[in-house]
Design a protein around this motif. Structure first.
Motif, mmCIF file in Angstrom:
data_model
loop_
_atom_site.group_PDB
_atom_site.id
_atom_site.type_symbol
_atom_site.label_atom_id
_atom_site.label_comp_id
_atom_site.label_asym_id
_atom_site.label_seq_id
_atom_site.Cartn_x
_atom_site.Cartn_y
_atom_site.Cartn_z
ATOM 1 N N HIS A 31 -54.307 41.264 44.901
ATOM 2 C CA HIS A 31 -54.960 39.978 44.474
ATOM 3 C C HIS A 31 -54.853 39.206 44.027
ATOM 4 O O HIS A 31 -56.076 38.262 43.863
ATOM 5 C CB HIS A 31 -53.365 40.797 43.373
ATOM 6 C CG HIS A 31 -53.154 39.717 42.618
ATOM 7 N ND1 HIS A 31 -53.576 39.825 41.150
ATOM 8 C CD2 HIS A 31 -52.273 37.844 42.398
ATOM 9 C CE1 HIS A 31 -53.181 38.610 40.481
ATOM 10 N NE2 HIS A 31 -52.761 37.810 40.757
ATOM 11 N N TYR A 32 -54.458 38.289 45.339
ATOM 12 C CA TYR A 32 -54.918 37.100 45.633
ATOM 13 C C TYR A 32 -56.122 37.094 46.161
ATOM 14 O O TYR A 32 -56.908 36.033 45.856
ATOM 15 C CB TYR A 32 -53.611 36.743 46.809
ATOM 16 C CG TYR A 32 -52.572 36.270 46.056
ATOM 17 C CD1 TYR A 32 -51.757 35.556 44.952
ATOM 18 C CD2 TYR A 32 -51.031 37.505 47.078
ATOM 19 C CE1 TYR A 32 -51.038 35.469 44.318
ATOM 20 C CE2 TYR A 32 -49.946 36.925 46.260
ATOM 21 C CZ TYR A 32 -49.510 36.324 45.345
ATOM 22 O OH TYR A 32 -48.277 35.564 44.777
ATOM 23 N N ASN A 33 -56.529 38.086 47.193
ATOM 24 C CA ASN A 33 -57.815 38.222 47.473
ATOM 25 C C ASN A 33 -58.817 38.319 46.079
ATOM 26 O O ASN A 33 -59.707 36.915 46.489
ATOM 27 C CB ASN A 33 -57.939 38.849 48.536
ATOM 28 C CG ASN A 33 -59.498 38.733 48.778
ATOM 29 O OD1 ASN A 33 -60.156 38.691 49.232
ATOM 30 N ND2 ASN A 33 -60.277 40.350 47.974
ATOM 31 N N ASN A 34 -58.251 39.090 45.392
ATOM 32 C CA ASN A 34 -59.600 38.921 44.325
ATOM 33 C C ASN A 34 -59.355 37.998 43.079
ATOM 34 O O ASN A 34 -60.093 37.214 42.249
ATOM 35 C CB ASN A 34 -58.815 40.172 43.526
ATOM 36 C CG ASN A 34 -59.485 41.469 43.628
ATOM 37 O OD1 ASN A 34 -60.516 41.342 44.762
ATOM 38 N ND2 ASN A 34 -58.904 42.572 43.673
ATOM 39 N N VAL A 54 -60.994 25.336 46.153
ATOM 40 C CA VAL A 54 -59.891 24.577 46.074
ATOM 41 C C VAL A 54 -58.798 25.998 45.971
ATOM 42 O O VAL A 54 -58.240 26.392 46.672
ATOM 43 C CB VAL A 54 -58.762 23.533 45.907
ATOM 44 C CG1 VAL A 54 -58.197 22.932 46.168
ATOM 45 C CG2 VAL A 54 -60.294 22.377 46.153
ATOM 46 N N ASN A 55 -58.987 25.987 44.217
ATOM 47 C CA ASN A 55 -58.288 27.654 44.357
ATOM 48 C C ASN A 55 -58.511 28.923 44.821
ATOM 49 O O ASN A 55 -57.950 29.613 45.382
ATOM 50 C CB ASN A 55 -58.412 27.729 42.798
ATOM 51 C CG ASN A 55 -57.045 26.591 42.406
ATOM 52 O OD1 ASN A 55 -56.136 26.468 42.392
ATOM 53 N ND2 ASN A 55 -57.714 25.380 41.601
ATOM 54 N N ALA A 56 -59.487 28.843 45.380
ATOM 55 C CA ALA A 56 -60.041 30.145 45.840
ATOM 56 C C ALA A 56 -59.332 29.982 47.555
ATOM 57 O O ALA A 56 -58.813 31.472 47.255
ATOM 58 C CB ALA A 56 -61.671 30.064 45.444
ATOM 59 N N GLU A 57 -60.096 28.743 47.803
ATOM 60 C CA GLU A 57 -59.237 29.144 49.296
ATOM 61 C C GLU A 57 -57.612 29.297 49.522
ATOM 62 O O GLU A 57 -57.233 30.195 50.345
ATOM 63 C CB GLU A 57 -59.480 28.057 50.188
ATOM 64 C CG GLU A 57 -59.224 27.675 51.636
ATOM 65 C CD GLU A 57 -59.988 27.520 52.511
ATOM 66 O OE1 GLU A 57 -59.663 26.333 53.173
ATOM 67 O OE2 GLU A 57 -60.714 26.707 51.915
ATOM 68 N N LYS A 58 -57.207 28.842 48.194
ATOM 69 C CA LYS A 58 -55.731 28.992 48.253
ATOM 70 C C LYS A 58 -54.770 29.875 48.174
ATOM 71 O O LYS A 58 -54.257 30.620 48.538
ATOM 72 C CB LYS A 58 -55.482 27.753 47.156
ATOM 73 C CG LYS A 58 -53.771 27.477 47.030
ATOM 74 C CD LYS A 58 -53.089 27.205 45.591
ATOM 75 C CE LYS A 58 -51.376 27.772 45.234
ATOM 76 N NZ LYS A 58 -51.645 26.682 43.573
ATOM 77 N N ASN A 59 -55.523 30.711 47.405
ATOM 78 C CA ASN A 59 -55.210 32.052 46.931
ATOM 79 C C ASN A 59 -56.097 33.057 48.420
ATOM 80 O O ASN A 59 -54.994 34.404 48.225
ATOM 81 C CB ASN A 59 -56.592 32.541 45.904
ATOM 82 C CG ASN A 59 -55.289 32.600 44.556
ATOM 83 O OD1 ASN A 59 -54.619 32.802 44.288
ATOM 84 N ND2 ASN A 59 -56.077 31.025 43.784
ATOM 85 N N LEU A 60 -56.874 33.247 48.387
ATOM 86 C CA LEU A 60 -57.670 33.743 50.152
ATOM 87 C C LEU A 60 -56.167 33.185 50.785
ATOM 88 O O LEU A 60 -56.107 34.696 51.943
ATOM 89 C CB LEU A 60 -58.641 33.244 50.415
ATOM 90 C CG LEU A 60 -59.499 33.840 49.275
ATOM 91 C CD1 LEU A 60 -61.228 33.034 49.137
ATOM 92 C CD2 LEU A 60 -60.282 35.457 48.913
ATOM 93 N N LYS A 61 -56.030 32.358 51.202
ATOM 94 C CA LYS A 61 -55.178 32.189 52.559
ATOM 95 C C LYS A 61 -53.305 32.857 52.254
ATOM 96 O O LYS A 61 -53.059 33.761 52.849
ATOM 97 C CB LYS A 61 -55.048 31.062 52.758
ATOM 98 C CG LYS A 61 -55.841 30.213 52.609
ATOM 99 C CD LYS A 61 -55.361 28.354 53.936
ATOM 100 C CE LYS A 61 -56.625 28.344 54.615
ATOM 101 N NZ LYS A 61 -56.489 26.434 55.325
ATOM 102 N N LEU A 62 -53.249 32.738 50.992
ATOM 103 C CA LEU A 62 -52.084 33.234 50.215
ATOM 104 C C LEU A 62 -52.260 35.130 50.685
ATOM 105 O O LEU A 62 -50.580 36.162 51.334
ATOM 106 C CB LEU A 62 -52.227 33.084 49.168
ATOM 107 C CG LEU A 62 -51.184 32.262 48.410
ATOM 108 C CD1 LEU A 62 -51.285 31.972 47.366
ATOM 109 C CD2 LEU A 62 -49.611 31.919 48.878
ATOM 110 N N TRP A 75 -60.571 41.668 54.405
ATOM 111 C CA TRP A 75 -61.108 40.604 52.794
ATOM 112 C C TRP A 75 -60.921 39.190 52.253
ATOM 113 O O TRP A 75 -61.856 39.158 52.378
ATOM 114 C CB TRP A 75 -60.578 41.991 51.713
ATOM 115 C CG TRP A 75 -61.229 42.762 51.319
ATOM 116 C CD1 TRP A 75 -62.573 43.413 50.942
ATOM 117 C CD2 TRP A 75 -60.578 44.095 52.020
ATOM 118 N NE1 TRP A 75 -62.925 44.160 51.046
ATOM 119 C CE2 TRP A 75 -62.588 45.174 51.742
ATOM 120 C CE3 TRP A 75 -59.490 44.956 52.508
ATOM 121 C CZ2 TRP A 75 -62.037 46.625 52.004
ATOM 122 C CZ3 TRP A 75 -59.429 46.328 52.648
ATOM 123 C CH2 TRP A 75 -60.618 46.979 52.190
ATOM 124 N N PRO A 76 -59.802 38.535 52.788
ATOM 125 C CA PRO A 76 -59.269 37.192 52.734
ATOM 126 C C PRO A 76 -60.281 36.733 53.728
ATOM 127 O O PRO A 76 -60.756 35.544 53.418
ATOM 128 C CB PRO A 76 -57.598 36.979 52.165
ATOM 129 C CG PRO A 76 -57.296 38.601 53.315
ATOM 130 C CD PRO A 76 -58.254 39.834 52.667
#
Length: 328
Positions: A113-116, A128-136, A152-153
Motif C-alpha cells: 500500500h505505502y509503496n503504491n 517529498v510525499n512520494a519518498e515519505k511513503n516509499l520509506k514507510l 519495490w520501495p
C-alpha cells in the motif's frame, strides 16, 4: 457378515458424496492465487482479464467477510487503474485497500500500500510525499524481515534519487535493489533492468566507461529475455551517447540502429496494449451487469451444493431404510 459389508459400503458412500460437495467449494488459497496472478498479468498489459479476476475475488472476499482478501484486491485494482493513467480511481482503491488491511491487521501487505501510494505521488511529481511513503514501505518491510517485498520501495526510492540527480544516494539504493532481486518471481524484470541502466549512466558520469558498458549489457540481456522494448530503447539510447562521448562512432551507430529496431517492435506492442485498454474500458462500462452475473453464479453454486447435500441425505435415509428391511 452382511451387516459389516453394508457399513463399509455406507462409509465409502458418505466419503464419495463429501468429496463431490467439496469440489463445489472455492477456498481462500485459490482466491489468493487468483489475485497474485492478476497482479502479474496487469504488468503484462492484460487489463481486461485482470479486472475480471479481481472482480470475482472481491465478491468472494465480501461474501466471506475476509478483509485481507478485500484489501489485497483493492490494492491490485489501484495498480490496474494507475497503469491505465486513471489516478483518481487508483487513489480511491488504494485508500480502500489501506482501510481493509488495517482492519484485518495485515501489516505485511501495508508494504504494498505505502509503496503504491508513493508511486502515485511520484506520478504527479510530489517527490517529498512520494519518498515519505516509499520509506514507510521499505522500513516496514525491513522491520518484518520481508526482503521480498522490500525490493519495490527500494527500487522506487533509487529511481527518484536518480531522476533528481542525487547520484550518490541513488547508487546506494540501486545496489540494494540488486541484492534484493529474486528472478523468476512476480518481481517485475523492468525493476532490475532499469537498476542496471541507471548504474550504467552513473558509472558513465563518474568516468568509469567499462563498468558503465557492463551494466548496460546486464540490462540488455534481461530486457531481451523479457521482450522489454521500452527499456531496450532507452538502453540503446544511453549506449549511443556513451560511445559518442568515447569517440567510437561505429558502436554509436550500431546502438542507434538497434534503437530504431526496438522502436518498431515497441510500436507493435503498444498497439496491442491500447487494444487491451479499450477492451477493459468497454468491460467497465458493463461492470454492474458483470457483478450481477458473478453473484448469480455464486448463488447458483451454493444452490447446487445445497441440492447435493439434500440428495445425499435422501439417499442416506433410503439406504438406512433398505438396511432395516434387509436385516428384518
Amino acid at each position: 457378515m452382511k451387516r459389516k459389508n453394508i457399513v463399509v459400503v455406507l462409509i465409502y458412500f458418505i466419503g464419495y458424496i463429501s468429496s463431490i460437495a467439496q469440489s463445489y467449494e472455492i477456498n481462500k488459497d485459490s482466491i489468493t492465487n487468483l489475485v497474485v496472478d492478476s497482479f502479474k498479468i496487469i504488468s503484462e498489459g492484460e487489463y481486461s482479464k485482470a479486472h475480471e479476476q479481481l472482480s470475482f475475488a472481491l465478491e468472494y472476499g465480501k461474501r466471506h467477510q475476509n478483509d485481507s482478501i478485500i484489501g489485497d484486491v483493492y490494492n491490485c485494482l489501484g495498480s490496474l487503474f494507475r497503469r491505465m493513467g486513471d489516478l483518481d480511481n487508483a487513489s480511491k482503491y488504494y485508500e480502500l485497500s489501506k482501510k481493509a488491511l488495517i482492519k484485518a491487521n495485515y501489516k505485511s501487505y501495508l508494504i504494498y500500500h505505502y509503496n503504491n501510494v508513493g508511486n502515485l505521488y511520484n506520478d504527479i511529481k510530489d517527490y517529498v510525499n512520494a519518498e515519505k511513503n516509499l520509506k514507510l514501505a521499505r522500513n516496514l518491510a525491513l522491520e518484518l524481515n520481508d526482503s521480498f517485498k522490500a525490493i519495490w520501495p527500494t527500487s522506487n526510492i533509487a529511481e527518484i534519487k536518480y531522476n533528481l540527480g542525487d547520484y550518490e544516494n541513488a547508487y546506494y539504493y540501486l545496489l540494494e535493489t540488486i541484492k534484493l532481486y529474486e528472478p523468476d518471481t512476480i518481481q517485475q524484470p523492468n525493476m532490475i533492468i532499469n537498476t542496471y541502466r541507471y548504474l550504467g549512466n552513473i558509472y558513465a558520469k563518474f568516468g568509469e566507461p567499462e563498468k558503465a558498458i557492463q551494466n548496460f549489457t546486464n540490462a540488455k540481456e534481461i530486457a531481451l529475455a523479457n521482450d522489454a522494448y521500452s527499456e531496450l530503447i532507452l538502453i540503446e539510447k544511453d549506449k549511443a551517447i556513451l560511445f559518442d562521448e568515447l569517440d567510437q562512432p561505429a558502436k554509436a551507430k550500431k546502438a542507434m540502429i538497434d534503437q530504431i529496431t526496438f522502436l518498431e517492435k515497441n510500436f507493435e506492442n503498444q498497439q496491442s496494449l491500447i487494444k487491451e485498454q479499450n477492451q477493459l474500458e468497454r468491460d467497465l462500462f458493463e461492470k454492474e451487469s458483470s457483478l450481477i452475473l458473478t453473484r448469480e453464479l455464486n448463488k447458483s453454486q451454493e444452490e447446487s451444493l445445497q441440492k447435493i447435500k439434500y440428495f445425499a441425505l435422501a439417499l442416506l435415509v433410503l439406504f438406512v431404510v433398505t438396511i432395516r428391511v434387509v436385516v428384518l
